[in-house]
Design a protein around this motif. Structure first.
Motif, PDB file in Angstrom:
ATOM      1  N   GLY A   1      -1.649  16.945  -3.020  1.00  0.00           N
ATOM      2  CA  GLY A   1      -0.852  15.923  -3.343  1.00  0.00           C
ATOM      3  C   GLY A   1       0.060  15.399  -2.390  1.00  0.00           C
ATOM      4  N   LYS A   2       0.628  16.595  -1.610  1.00  0.00           N
ATOM      5  CA  LYS A   2       1.808  16.137  -0.587  1.00  0.00           C
ATOM      6  C   LYS A   2       1.285  15.299   0.406  1.00  0.00           C
ATOM      7  CE  LYS A   2       4.994  19.768  -1.543  1.00  0.00           C
ATOM      8  NZ  LYS A   2       5.582  20.911  -1.078  1.00  0.00           N
ATOM      9  N   ALA A   3      -0.012  15.272   0.802  1.00  0.00           N
ATOM     10  CA  ALA A   3      -0.539  14.226   1.598  1.00  0.00           C
ATOM     11  C   ALA A   3      -0.512  13.051   1.444  1.00  0.00           C
ATOM     12  CB  ALA A   3      -2.003  14.641   2.121  1.00  0.00           C
ATOM     13  N   VAL A   4      -0.641  12.856  -0.026  1.00  0.00           N
ATOM     14  CA  VAL A   4      -0.255  11.448  -0.543  1.00  0.00           C
ATOM     15  C   VAL A   4       0.920  10.786  -0.462  1.00  0.00           C
ATOM     16  CG1 VAL A   4      -0.694   9.996  -2.666  1.00  0.00           C
ATOM     17  CG2 VAL A   4      -2.402  11.703  -2.390  1.00  0.00           C
ATOM     18  N   LEU A   5       1.790  11.914  -0.647  1.00  0.00           N
ATOM     19  CA  LEU A   5       3.332  11.433  -0.467  1.00  0.00           C
ATOM     20  C   LEU A   5       3.634  11.154   0.975  1.00  0.00           C
ATOM     21  CD1 LEU A   5       6.342  11.413  -1.337  1.00  0.00           C
ATOM     22  CD2 LEU A   5       6.383  13.783  -1.008  1.00  0.00           C
ATOM     23  N   PHE A   6       3.056  11.835   1.859  1.00  0.00           N
ATOM     24  CA  PHE A   6       3.365  11.811   3.289  1.00  0.00           C
ATOM     25  C   PHE A   6       2.869  10.414   3.817  1.00  0.00           C
ATOM     26  CE2 PHE A   6       4.014  16.523   3.729  1.00  0.00           C
ATOM     27  CZ  PHE A   6       5.437  16.488   3.153  1.00  0.00           C
TER      28      PHE A   6
ATOM     29  N   LYS B   1       0.752  -1.185  -0.065  1.00  0.00           N
ATOM     30  CA  LYS B   1       0.128  -0.058  -0.082  1.00  0.00           C
ATOM     31  C   LYS B   1       0.782   1.217  -0.172  1.00  0.00           C
ATOM     32  CE  LYS B   1      -3.812   2.323   0.199  1.00  0.00           C
ATOM     33  NZ  LYS B   1      -4.512   2.515  -0.837  1.00  0.00           N
ATOM     34  N   GLY B   2       1.922   1.349   0.874  1.00  0.00           N
ATOM     35  CA  GLY B   2       2.709   2.417   0.935  1.00  0.00           C
ATOM     36  C   GLY B   2       3.613   2.478  -0.779  1.00  0.00           C
ATOM     37  N   VAL B   3       4.040   1.521  -1.156  1.00  0.00           N
ATOM     38  CA  VAL B   3       4.506   1.626  -2.342  1.00  0.00           C
ATOM     39  C   VAL B   3       3.491   2.144  -3.446  1.00  0.00           C
ATOM     40  CG1 VAL B   3       5.523   0.260  -4.763  1.00  0.00           C
ATOM     41  CG2 VAL B   3       6.435  -0.178  -2.049  1.00  0.00           C
ATOM     42  N   GLN B   4       2.436   1.550  -3.609  1.00  0.00           N
ATOM     43  CA  GLN B   4       1.304   2.004  -4.391  1.00  0.00           C
ATOM     44  C   GLN B   4       0.947   3.550  -4.241  1.00  0.00           C
ATOM     45  OE1 GLN B   4      -2.708   0.328  -3.603  1.00  0.00           O
ATOM     46  NE2 GLN B   4      -3.391   0.815  -5.626  1.00  0.00           N
ATOM     47  N   SER B   5       1.020   3.994  -2.985  1.00  0.00           N
ATOM     48  CA  SER B   5       0.754   5.514  -2.692  1.00  0.00           C
ATOM     49  C   SER B   5       1.839   6.200  -3.280  1.00  0.00           C
ATOM     50  CB  SER B   5       0.461   5.820  -1.190  1.00  0.00           C
ATOM     51  OG  SER B   5      -0.412   5.111  -0.822  1.00  0.00           O
ATOM     52  N   LEU B   6       3.154   5.777  -3.214  1.00  0.00           N
ATOM     53  CA  LEU B   6       4.269   6.644  -3.603  1.00  0.00           C
ATOM     54  C   LEU B   6       4.356   6.726  -5.190  1.00  0.00           C
ATOM     55  CD1 LEU B   6       6.888   5.373  -1.274  1.00  0.00           C
ATOM     56  CD2 LEU B   6       5.896   7.645  -1.582  1.00  0.00           C
ATOM     57  N   ILE B   7       3.761   5.420  -5.836  1.00  0.00           N
ATOM     58  CA  ILE B   7       3.885   5.387  -7.401  1.00  0.00           C
ATOM     59  C   ILE B   7       2.881   6.464  -7.645  1.00  0.00           C
ATOM     60  CG2 ILE B   7       3.145   3.924  -9.235  1.00  0.00           C
ATOM     61  CD1 ILE B   7       4.762   1.885  -7.871  1.00  0.00           C
ATOM     62  N   TYR B   8       1.571   6.401  -6.856  1.00  0.00           N
ATOM     63  CA  TYR B   8       0.501   7.239  -7.236  1.00  0.00           C
ATOM     64  C   TYR B   8       0.812   8.768  -6.941  1.00  0.00           C
ATOM     65  CZ  TYR B   8      -4.127   9.757  -7.049  1.00  0.00           C
ATOM     66  OH  TYR B   8      -5.213  10.664  -7.454  1.00  0.00           O
ATOM     67  N   TYR B   9       1.632   9.188  -6.203  1.00  0.00           N
ATOM     68  CA  TYR B   9       2.058  10.467  -6.017  1.00  0.00           C
ATOM     69  C   TYR B   9       2.821  10.818  -7.228  1.00  0.00           C
ATOM     70  CZ  TYR B   9       4.768  14.390  -4.450  1.00  0.00           C
ATOM     71  OH  TYR B   9       5.343  15.570  -4.581  1.00  0.00           O
ATOM     72  N   PHE B  10       4.135   9.884  -7.543  1.00  0.00           N
ATOM     73  CA  PHE B  10       4.881  10.449  -8.521  1.00  0.00           C
ATOM     74  C   PHE B  10       4.098  10.338 -10.199  1.00  0.00           C
ATOM     75  CE2 PHE B  10       7.952   9.058  -5.127  1.00  0.00           C
ATOM     76  CZ  PHE B  10       8.667  10.381  -5.111  1.00  0.00           C
ATOM     77  N   THR B  11       3.339   9.622 -10.362  1.00  0.00           N
ATOM     78  CA  THR B  11       2.679   9.956 -11.380  1.00  0.00           C
ATOM     79  C   THR B  11       1.292  10.630 -11.661  1.00  0.00           C
ATOM     80  OG1 THR B  11       0.931   7.932 -10.878  1.00  0.00           O
ATOM     81  CG2 THR B  11       3.110   7.273 -11.931  1.00  0.00           C
ATOM     82  N   MET B  12       0.722  11.078 -10.466  1.00  0.00           N
ATOM     83  CA  MET B  12      -0.397  11.772 -10.847  1.00  0.00           C
ATOM     84  C   MET B  12      -0.531  12.927  -9.558  1.00  0.00           C
ATOM     85  SD  MET B  12      -3.464   9.465 -12.212  1.00  0.00           S
ATOM     86  CE  MET B  12      -4.610  10.910 -11.957  1.00  0.00           C
ATOM     87  N   ALA B  13      -0.419  12.688  -8.473  1.00  0.00           N
ATOM     88  CA  ALA B  13      -1.033  13.255  -7.234  1.00  0.00           C
ATOM     89  C   ALA B  13       0.007  14.494  -6.908  1.00  0.00           C
ATOM     90  CB  ALA B  13      -1.096  12.539  -5.964  1.00  0.00           C
ATOM     91  N   ARG B  14       1.201  14.395  -7.487  1.00  0.00           N
ATOM     92  CA  ARG B  14       2.145  15.623  -7.279  1.00  0.00           C
ATOM     93  C   ARG B  14       1.621  16.986  -7.927  1.00  0.00           C
ATOM     94  NH1 ARG B  14       7.393  14.583 -10.916  1.00  0.00           N
ATOM     95  NH2 ARG B  14       6.435  13.769 -12.490  1.00  0.00           N
ATOM     96  N   PHE B  15       0.704  16.622  -8.951  1.00  0.00           N
ATOM     97  CA  PHE B  15      -0.065  17.767  -9.881  1.00  0.00           C
ATOM     98  C   PHE B  15      -1.411  18.302  -9.195  1.00  0.00           C
ATOM     99  CE2 PHE B  15       2.644  15.333 -12.881  1.00  0.00           C
ATOM    100  CZ  PHE B  15       3.538  16.282 -12.917  1.00  0.00           C
TER     101      PHE B  15
END
Length: 177
Positions: free
Chosen positions: A63-68, A45-59
């Motif tokens: 989005g930073k909440a997804v990273l954290f 789940k952590g890796v999935q959230s990080l992948i989601y952040y780097f592909t979409m959520a950073r925009f």
């Protein structure tokens, strides 16, 4: 839900049922299996959230909440993996924490739905009460490893059944012309 998601949910539900049955038949190794399942699912789940952040959520906004949250979940999964040698206390804390959170959410949701006369408030209140009973059983039987494994397996069976039922349920789609 697409057909792929339906098949995926049924397969995951069946895997959950099989792993719960195996843990019930071998309760002496149940704590080790539960700790490995928890650690593995938290890491995924952590890796999935990080992948989601780097592909979409950073925009996105927030989005930073997804990273954290991804970093914290991944860190907690790695920590749980490193503490697999003495998993009994962690399984107990896991059961109490997650069932306590679910109980509060279900009870508050049920009371709100009862007040506004919407939804199935009886189902939410009964689920919240059931979670409170599981917490009580965890405190009462904290010395019995077999009971704790059985409680975890019961929750696993319940989650698997809900996942399979939701995958097999027909969805009504309303098209607006």
């Amino acid at each position: 839900m697409t057909k792929y998601q339906r098949v995926e949910n049924v397969i995951i539900g069946l895997i959950m049922l099989i792993s719960g049955a195996v843990m019930l038949f071998f309760p002496e190794d149940g704590f080790y299996c539960i700790a490995m399942i928890l650690a593995g699912s938290l890491i995924l789940k952590g890796v999935q959230s990080l992948i989601y952040y780097f592909t979409m959520a950073r925009f996105m906004v927030g989005g930073k909440a997804v990273l954290f949250s991804g970093v914290v979940i991944l860190d907690f999964g790695i920590f749980t993996m490193s503490m697999v040698d003495e998993p009994k206390i962690y399984i107990l804390v896991y059961l109490i924490t997650f069932h306590g959170f679910s109980a509060v959410v279900n009870l508050l949701k049920g009371l709100r739905e009862k007040k506004t006369h919407t939804g199935a408030w009886k189902v939410d209140l009964s689920q919240g009460s059931g979670n409170l009973l599981i917490i009580l059983a965890c405190f009462l039987f904290r010395q019995s490893s077999g009971v704790l494994v059985a409680l975890y397996c019961g929750g696993l069976f319940y989650s698997a059944a809900l996942r399979i039922i939701s995958a097999l349920r027909r969805n009504e789609i309303v098209y607006i012309q």
